[in-house]
Design an enzyme around this catalytic site. Structure first.
Site, PDB file in Angstrom:
ATOM      1  N   GLY A 133       0.826  -1.213   0.000  1.00 38.77           N
ATOM      2  CA  GLY A 133       0.000   0.000   0.000  1.00 38.77           C
ATOM      3  C   GLY A 133       0.851   1.249   0.000  1.00 38.77           C
ATOM      4  O   GLY A 133       2.081   1.192   0.138  1.00 38.77           O
ATOM      5  N   ARG A 219       3.353  13.260  -8.408  1.00 39.21           N
ATOM      6  CA  ARG A 219       3.373  12.385  -9.561  1.00 39.21           C
ATOM      7  C   ARG A 219       1.981  12.414 -10.195  1.00 39.21           C
ATOM      8  O   ARG A 219       0.974  12.504  -9.484  1.00 39.21           O
ATOM      9  CB  ARG A 219       3.710  10.984  -9.064  1.00 39.21           C
ATOM     10  CG  ARG A 219       3.834   9.958 -10.126  1.00 39.21           C
ATOM     11  CD  ARG A 219       4.503   8.729  -9.588  1.00 39.21           C
ATOM     12  NE  ARG A 219       3.726   8.087  -8.550  1.00 39.21           N
ATOM     13  CZ  ARG A 219       4.170   7.045  -7.859  1.00 39.21           C
ATOM     14  NH1 ARG A 219       5.367   6.570  -8.076  1.00 39.21           N
ATOM     15  NH2 ARG A 219       3.424   6.491  -6.938  1.00 39.21           N
ATOM     16  N   ARG A 226      -2.150  -0.770  -9.607  1.00 39.37           N
ATOM     17  CA  ARG A 226      -1.012  -1.662  -9.911  1.00 39.37           C
ATOM     18  C   ARG A 226      -1.491  -3.102 -10.024  1.00 39.37           C
ATOM     19  O   ARG A 226      -2.604  -3.415  -9.584  1.00 39.37           O
ATOM     20  CB  ARG A 226      -0.014  -1.596  -8.730  1.00 39.37           C
ATOM     21  CG  ARG A 226       0.494  -0.224  -8.467  1.00 39.37           C
ATOM     22  CD  ARG A 226       0.603   0.032  -6.949  1.00 39.37           C
ATOM     23  NE  ARG A 226       0.795   1.460  -6.701  1.00 39.37           N
ATOM     24  CZ  ARG A 226       1.977   2.047  -6.658  1.00 39.37           C
ATOM     25  NH1 ARG A 226       3.050   1.323  -6.768  1.00 39.37           N
ATOM     26  NH2 ARG A 226       2.077   3.344  -6.474  1.00 39.37           N
ATOM     27  N   ASP A 295       3.978  -4.835  -7.323  1.00 43.67           N
ATOM     28  CA  ASP A 295       3.373  -3.597  -6.829  1.00 43.67           C
ATOM     29  C   ASP A 295       3.909  -2.377  -7.581  1.00 43.67           C
ATOM     30  O   ASP A 295       3.385  -1.275  -7.415  1.00 43.67           O
ATOM     31  CB  ASP A 295       3.605  -3.435  -5.320  1.00 43.67           C
ATOM     32  CG  ASP A 295       5.058  -3.588  -4.934  1.00 43.67           C
ATOM     33  OD1 ASP A 295       5.626  -4.649  -5.226  1.00 43.67           O
ATOM     34  OD2 ASP A 295       5.641  -2.643  -4.374  1.00 43.67           O
ATOM     35  N   ASP A 305       6.977   3.977 -10.431  1.00 42.08           N
ATOM     36  CA  ASP A 305       7.831   3.818  -9.241  1.00 42.08           C
ATOM     37  C   ASP A 305       9.312   3.763  -9.594  1.00 42.08           C
ATOM     38  O   ASP A 305       9.925   2.694  -9.678  1.00 42.08           O
ATOM     39  CB  ASP A 305       7.428   2.580  -8.431  1.00 42.08           C
ATOM     40  CG  ASP A 305       6.325   2.918  -7.437  1.00 42.08           C
ATOM     41  OD1 ASP A 305       5.748   4.022  -7.536  1.00 42.08           O
ATOM     42  OD2 ASP A 305       6.031   2.086  -6.568  1.00 42.08           O
TER      43      ASP A 305
HETATM   44  P1  AMP Z   1       8.967   0.822  -3.323  1.00 39.39           P
HETATM   45  O1  AMP Z   1      10.171  -0.019  -3.140  1.00 39.39           O
HETATM   46  O2  AMP Z   1       9.259   2.317  -3.320  1.00 39.39           O
HETATM   47  O3  AMP Z   1       8.144   0.414  -4.469  1.00 39.39           O
HETATM   48  O4  AMP Z   1       8.072   0.609  -2.005  1.00 39.39           O
HETATM   49  C1  AMP Z   1       7.613  -0.657  -1.568  1.00 39.39           C
HETATM   50  C2  AMP Z   1       6.678  -0.464  -0.422  1.00 39.39           C
HETATM   51  O5  AMP Z   1       7.354   0.158   0.666  1.00 39.39           O
HETATM   52  C3  AMP Z   1       5.467   0.413  -0.719  1.00 39.39           C
HETATM   53  O6  AMP Z   1       4.385  -0.054   0.041  1.00 39.39           O
HETATM   54  C4  AMP Z   1       5.915   1.763  -0.236  1.00 39.39           C
HETATM   55  O7  AMP Z   1       4.825   2.615   0.080  1.00 39.39           O
HETATM   56  C5  AMP Z   1       6.697   1.387   1.003  1.00 39.39           C
HETATM   57  N1  AMP Z   1       7.716   2.368   1.367  1.00 39.39           N
HETATM   58  C6  AMP Z   1       8.852   2.653   0.699  1.00 39.39           C
HETATM   59  N2  AMP Z   1       9.538   3.618   1.339  1.00 39.39           N
HETATM   60  C7  AMP Z   1       8.825   3.952   2.430  1.00 39.39           C
HETATM   61  C8  AMP Z   1       9.000   4.875   3.497  1.00 39.39           C
HETATM   62  N3  AMP Z   1      10.070   5.661   3.575  1.00 39.39           N
HETATM   63  N4  AMP Z   1       8.034   4.933   4.438  1.00 39.39           N
HETATM   64  C9  AMP Z   1       6.954   4.142   4.384  1.00 39.39           C
HETATM   65  N5  AMP Z   1       6.730   3.250   3.421  1.00 39.39           N
HETATM   66  C10 AMP Z   1       7.644   3.146   2.447  1.00 39.39           C
HETATM   67 MG    MG Z   2       6.517   0.841  -5.188  1.00 36.29          MG
END
Ligand code: AMP
Ligand code: MG
Length: 531
Positions: A133, A219, A226, A295, A305
């Site tokens: 999420g 964005r 997704r 995701d 992303d």
């Molecule tokens: P990503 O690798 O950016 O696609 O993120 C994977 C998951 O981790 C998603 O659910 C993001 O919302 C969550 N996420 C990534 N970075 C953070 C953060 N700094 N704080 C909270 N959730 C994060």
């Molecule tokens: Mg992501």
């Protein structure tokens, strides 16, 4: 080829569009005034952006409603994108207003916004994670523009949400700059992608491997749904929600299928096609996403992303841009397979609403669609017009030569346009890229022969090739230089790169330095997921 190696400034002034409208139409004076007035009438101020929040009308299980958490220090504008502002009918003059930074720095909302964090799950590095999420992003709302198009305004780095897990809900300036520049770079290359409206920075401290400053990125995309949005309802056995999601996506984005027989399977087949074509385009331009978890796969076939992505400098089919990807699951040459793997996860999630055989048949279209698009792009990169059986081998052998010579992918393809169908590689610079000149000469003879067998003129071919082989790509070292300056609050390099990458195909004599391979310090920059 499947299965083989080698797959290989915010000036607050009149908008460009307004100005060129007048130039192009060239009407009498009175008409010019009317045009200007009409444009001003349709330009929206921040307060009157027109929202139509379709996602917020879906069942509550699809999201968590909450507002952004402001930074602990004042927000300031780092950069804003006039072209993206135009997409939501926002007057570029608005971008310089302090209210703009307040709004997109998470400290204000404007009427019509219904902020929410979207729920999804997904397969990360092959393992199903039941709940992901929006952990650090908030969908502020959907703007409906004058043309009836809907654009999600998605604020990344907006603070913690119920889906933050162990994260702090923040994004650092570094990662927002990388996403901002690269999404516009891919757009400039004609590759489907989410867009970026602006970056708002702050002195708010964010803790990563070291202390950095936070930033928020707006964005934009017609949808942020997704593959993982489908997966979450499948694995939770919430089939009514799954069907509601599929109906919603079809209704909004695949409306020609609304009343079709087997509409869910047909919808899937279209997602397969978009995904296959998207990944073929990534391969052709030498770009790796880095974290192709389900995701991070857009249901609209957009690049979504941006994290530890990378444009290749030296050609290396096994290029791994994500330093956390120890096994190379998301290596450059794996992307086509991972696309299929991810689509099979989506197919699985659609089983409760579609017939298995139809979904399987959809999956089977992926490889030929990918091949067709990839071959089309690569033939165009070689300047070929006709389609011949031997082209696959010609392309593959050329990539093999690049690999063996550690030759720069972007530069060599650009210089290939100087090749003469009469005299071969007359440009000595081109030949010098190859360590084994004899092998290159053999290939060049085949290429020359191939060019001679079709009726194209060299100068026409040169123009065509320069429209598909970019001169400028967002090499990691270029992004890094812009980041380091921005961390000192100097945003001029972002501005320069941003402008350059909007038109990556035109030669810019004053920007030659941006079309060179990385210096030693910029060759192996470490980029990972933690941003
Ligand atoms: P990503 O690798 O950016 O696609 O993120 C994977 C998951 O981790 C998603 O659910 C993001 O919302 C969550 N996420 C990534 N970075 C953070 C953060 N700094 N704080 C909270 N959730 C994060
Ligand atoms: Mg992501």
């Amino acid at each position: 080829m499947w299965g083989r190696q080698g797959w290989g400034s915010i000036d607050g002034g009149e908008s460009d569009l307004g100005a060129s409208d007048r130039v192009r139409v060239n009407p009498p004076i009175a008409k010019i005034e009317t045009l200007v007035v009409q444009r001003d009438m349709i330009r929206r101020t921040l307060e009157t952006l027109s929202f139509d929040n379709t996602y917020a009308r879906l069942p509550q299980a699809f999201y968590a409603r909450l507002s952004p958490t402001p930074f602990s220090a004042p927000p300031y504008l780092v950069h804003a994108n006039q072209a993206a502002a135009e997409l939501i009918d926002l007057d570029p003059a608005q971008l310089a207003r302090p209210e703009f930074s307040a709004l997109f720095g998470g400290s204000a909302l404007t009427p019509g916004m219904e902020p929410l964090a979207m729920l999804y799950s997904g397969h990360q590095f092959g393992v199903y994670v039941p709940q992901l999420g929006d952990g650090r992003a908030i969908l502020l709302g959907e703007v409906k523009n004058q043309r009836g198009e809907r654009w999600d305004l998605h604020l990344k780095g907006a603070g913690m949400t119920p889906f933050s897990r162990d994260g702090d809900g923040r994004a650092v300036l570094r990662s927002t700059i990388r996403e901002y520049l690269c999404s516009e770079a891919l757009h400039g290359l004609g590759i489907p992608t989410t867009r970026a409206l602006c970056i708002v920075g702050s002195d708010h401290a964010v803790y990563r491997e070291e202390v950095e400053t936070g930033a928020m990125l707006v964005r934009m995309a017609p949808s942020h749904v997704r593959f993982g949005t489908f997966e979450v309802f499948y694995y939770r056995k919430q089939h009514e929600h799954l069907r509601a999601l599929a109906d919603y996506v079809i209704d909004q984005h695949f409306s020609h299928l609304r009343n079709a027989d087997e509409k869910y399977a047909r919808f899937f087949i279209e997602v397969v096609e978009r995904t296959a074509k998207l990944i073929a385009r990534w391969q052709a331009v030498g770009w790796a996403h880095g974290v192709m978890n389900t995701d991070n796969m857009s249901i609209l076939g957009l690049t979504l992303d941006y994290g530890p992505y990378g444009f290749m400098d030296d050609y290396d089919a096994g290029f791994i841009c994500n330093h956390s990807d120890h096994n190379g699951r998301y290596a450059f040459n794996q992307q086509p397979y991972i696309g299929l793997w991810n689509l099979s996860c989506l197919a699985q999630a659609l089983l409760p609403v579609a017939v298995k055989e139809a979904l399987k048949a959809g999956l089977e279209t992926y490889q030929p669609l990918f091949e067709q698009e990839y071959q089309k792009c690569m033939r165009a990169k070689l300047g070929l017009i006709d389609t011949r059986a031997e082209d696959d081998e010609l392309i593959r052998d050329f990539l093999g030569l690049l690999q063996g010579s550690h030759a720069d992918y972007t530069i060599v393809f650009r210089e290939l346009s100087t090749f003469s169908s009469e005299q071969g590689a007359t440009n000595p610079k081109l030949r010098e890229h190859f360590l084994n000149r004899n092998h290159f000469d053999d290939w060049a003879a085949r290429y020359r022969h191939r060019l001679q067998t079709e009726s194209s003129r060299d100068d026409d071919r040169r123009v065509r090739m320069n429209r598909i082989n970019p001169k400028y790509v967002l090499r990691n070292y270029l992004a890094q230089a812009a980041i380091e300056k921005a961390q000192q609050k100097d945003f001029c390099e972002i501005d320069r790169l941003f402008a350059l990458l909007q038109d990556p195909y035109s030669d810019r004599p004053d920007m030659e330095a941006y079309a060179t391979p990385p210096p030693n310090w910029g060759k192996h920059l470490s980029v990972s997921c933690s941003s």
